[in-house]
Design an enzyme around this catalytic site. Structure first.
Site, short mmCIF file in Angstrom:
data_model
loop_
_atom_site.label_atom_id
_atom_site.label_comp_id
_atom_site.label_asym_id
_atom_site.label_seq_id
_atom_site.Cartn_x
_atom_site.Cartn_y
_atom_site.Cartn_z
N HIS A 107 0.83 -1.21 0.00
CA HIS A 107 0.00 0.00 0.00
C HIS A 107 0.86 1.26 0.00
O HIS A 107 0.43 2.31 -0.47
CB HIS A 107 -0.94 0.00 1.21
CG HIS A 107 -2.32 -0.45 0.87
ND1 HIS A 107 -2.97 -1.45 1.55
CD2 HIS A 107 -3.17 -0.04 -0.08
CE1 HIS A 107 -4.17 -1.63 1.01
NE2 HIS A 107 -4.32 -0.79 0.04
N GLU A 161 -1.34 -17.16 -13.11
CA GLU A 161 -0.45 -16.81 -12.01
C GLU A 161 0.70 -17.79 -11.88
O GLU A 161 1.60 -17.60 -11.07
CB GLU A 161 -1.24 -16.81 -10.69
CG GLU A 161 -2.46 -15.92 -10.69
CD GLU A 161 -3.44 -16.30 -9.60
OE1 GLU A 161 -3.48 -15.59 -8.58
OE2 GLU A 161 -4.16 -17.30 -9.77
N ASP A 220 1.53 -12.69 -8.28
CA ASP A 220 1.81 -14.10 -8.03
C ASP A 220 2.65 -14.72 -9.15
O ASP A 220 3.48 -15.59 -8.90
CB ASP A 220 0.51 -14.88 -7.85
CG ASP A 220 0.05 -14.91 -6.40
OD1 ASP A 220 0.91 -14.79 -5.51
OD2 ASP A 220 -1.16 -15.05 -6.16
N CYS A 228 -4.20 -7.90 -14.23
CA CYS A 228 -4.87 -7.34 -13.05
C CYS A 228 -3.93 -7.26 -11.85
O CYS A 228 -4.36 -6.97 -10.74
CB CYS A 228 -6.12 -8.13 -12.70
SG CYS A 228 -5.82 -9.86 -12.28
#
Length: 555
Positions: free
Chosen positions: A199, A419, A443, A490
């Protein structure tokens, strides 16, 4: 040569020089302000004379911390406000306070120690979950430290009051601390830990603050002033008497809300969401739809599997802001590595490589079928154009199995996430079995480089500019072109405006990201032709390390 370039060149022969992972573009230099280290472990003694009274102190402390965060959120906007509200809700969570109160009364612990132990239990469960959930560990520990400081009557750790524009240096920053940063006072942000999907990275980009994370040796560096390059990851000691250089961030053109290159090649710009608040933020940011709807929020606090009706209502709340627009829903990404009691997971020596994602459904197909029923109902209720994709798919056989169940549930479009490197290598065959694929670069990088995405020591391996990762993405883009089917991204790689150009040049047809990045990525695409994107991609692919790939892809 700019003032920052001149200062850097002058100092390079004698000054100390470090590097990390560049996560937010721009360049700045100025005096250093160090963020205090997190609070240590509170003492387990002495035992309180009145355990009931000591336990009663915990709830008011939690309320005070939550109220402070909520007040801070009132003056914030977008992702920053969402994070502050989420952190406030975590502080007010009765489960944390209740467990701490029990520890006081049953084990005779002081309130501060009880909060510490209770929070660590929650943090360990999230860390074991891996992936997106593990990224919430920092939030839990931030709340823990704030509660402990409140109970001890001391100032909470975090960013000090800045008297003048400064470069912030920290081991790591809690999301709530990053959300409260003032871009007018923070020249740049540098941390020793953290990674490209944290974040801290997301918010620094949203605030326009140059940032570099995972700078090993940073805290041992004796520096009064630093020059920070958020484009290359370079961090260099400079003369503290040199003039302050404020952040210089490239200004992007306006975006009209349609994801496309300058010559009209469509590259759809979507939002990543995991809650109704996320969905609203993405809609307000101008996202054309949702490229990743994480459904785990519906399950995490449930001791029993949520009913179809409860799931349907929860999903409808997220889908509603996107009536008439595309939304890709990811089915439950859970398993032995996720703390979901109703799945009765067995212990595994390496959960990241165990029964997770779609693999759970092979043993418990009824859980998947009930979720698909709820998703189909929510699609009807919300009016969103819903597609569904499965996580953790490795083979064509798995993809085909999932697609059959999706269509049997009455949902028209079925896709899978890529992934796992094996899925990238079989992308063409997988696309022949499903309607679309979406790449989870976080991932995919982790599994490609055998590097835990939560571990700062290997964060450079998870840099989305790694040429090895870009070459896997090219295979997927080529497969999309060959089959005429969509292939999106994504993962957090899609949120980098410059890397977005490379992804478009590799043949990816949609990019999905957290709300703060939507407009900058849309504007970046709109300012560049497809031919230019392809040239940047070709240049990046020809390099041998992330720094060279970044440099080669400068428009």
């Amino acid at each position: 040569m700019s003032e920052l370039d001149a200062a850097s060149a002058e100092q390079r022969t004698s000054a100390e020089f470090l590097s990390g992972v560049a996560v937010s573009p721009g360049r700045a230099s100025g005096p250093v302000v160090r963020v205090a280290e997190p609070l240590g472990e509170p003492a387990a003694t002495p035992a309180p004379a009145d355990p009931a009274a000591e336990a009663a102190r915990i709830a008011p402390a939690a309320e005070a911390v939550a109220a402070r965060l909520e007040k801070q959120a009132e003056t914030a906007t977008g992702e920053a406000a969402t994070i502050l509200i989420t952190t406030a809700a975590m502080a007010a969570d009765p489960a944390l306070a209740s467990q701490a109160q029990q520890l006081v009364q049953t084990q005779g612990l002081p309130a501060a120690r009880a909060v510490y132990q209770s929070a660590e239990g929650f943090a360990e469960a999230l860390a074991a979950a891996g992936g997106y959930m593990a990224e919430r560990v920092r939030d839990v520990r931030d709340v823990r430290d704030r509660l402990i400081a409140e109970l001890l009557g001391i100032a909470p750790p975090g960013v000090p009051e800045l008297a003048s524009p400064s470069v912030l240096v920290a081991r790591d920053l809690a999301p709530a601390d990053t959300a409260g940063l003032d871009p007018a006072k923070v020249l740049a942000l540098v941390t020793e830990e953290g990674g490209p999907t944290s974040h801290t990275a997301i918010l620094a980009r949203a605030l326009g603050i140059p940032a570099v994370v995972a700078v090993r040796g940073l805290l041992a560096l004796d520096a009064d002033a630093l020059a920070v390059d958020g484009d290359t990851g370079a961090v260099e000691v400079v003369d503290p008497s040199a003039p302050v250089v404020t952040a210089t961030v490239a200004q992007l053109a306006e975006w009209n809300g349609t994801g496309a290159t300058a010559d009209g090649q469509r590259v759809k710009v979507y939002g990543n969401v995991g809650s109704p608040a996320d969905a609203q933020a993405a809609a307000e940011a101008g996202a054309e739809g949702v490229g990743l709807f994480r459904t785990e929020f519906c399950y995490l606090d449930a001791s029993d599997e949520p009913s179809v009706a409860d799931q349907r209502a929860a999903y409808t709340a997220v889908l509603s802001p996107f009536r008439g627009k595309p939304v890709i829903v990811r089915t439950l990404d859970a398993g032995a590595d996720k703390p979901l009691a109703f799945l009765s997971p067995e212990a595994e020596p390496n959960p990241a490589l165990g029964v997770r994602g779609l693999r759970v459904a092979f043993d418990r197909p009824e859980v998947l079928d009930r979720q698909l029923e709820a998703i189909a109902g929510a699609a009807a209720d919300s009016g969103a154009e819903v597609s569904v994709m499965a996580p953790m798919v490795a083979t064509v056989e798995e993809a085909a199995w999932f697609a059959e169940r999706v269509r049997a549930a009455g949902i028209a479009r079925a896709g899978v996430m890529i992934e796992i490197p094996a899925a990238a290598l079989s992308a063409r065959e997988i696309l022949e079995a499903v309607d679309f694929v979406s790449v989870g670069t976080n991932d995919l990088a982790q599994y490609t480089f055998a590097a835990d995405r939560q571990l700062g020591a290997v964060a450079k391996l998870n840099d989305p500019w790694q040429p090895g990762l870009l070459r896997l993405l090219k295979l997927i883009g080529d497969a999309a072109k060959a089959t005429g089917k969509p292939a999106g991204v994504c993962g957090e790689a899609a949120a980098d405006p410059r890397l977005a150009l490379v992804l478009a040049g590799l043949g990816l047809t949609s990019l999905s990201m957290n709300a703060p990045a939507v407009r900058s990525v849309g504007a970046s695409l709109a300012s560049t032709t497809l031919a230019e994107c392809e040239a940047l991609a070709e240049a990046a692919l020809a390099t041998s390390d992330p720094a060279a790939a970044r440099a080669a892809a400068r428009p």
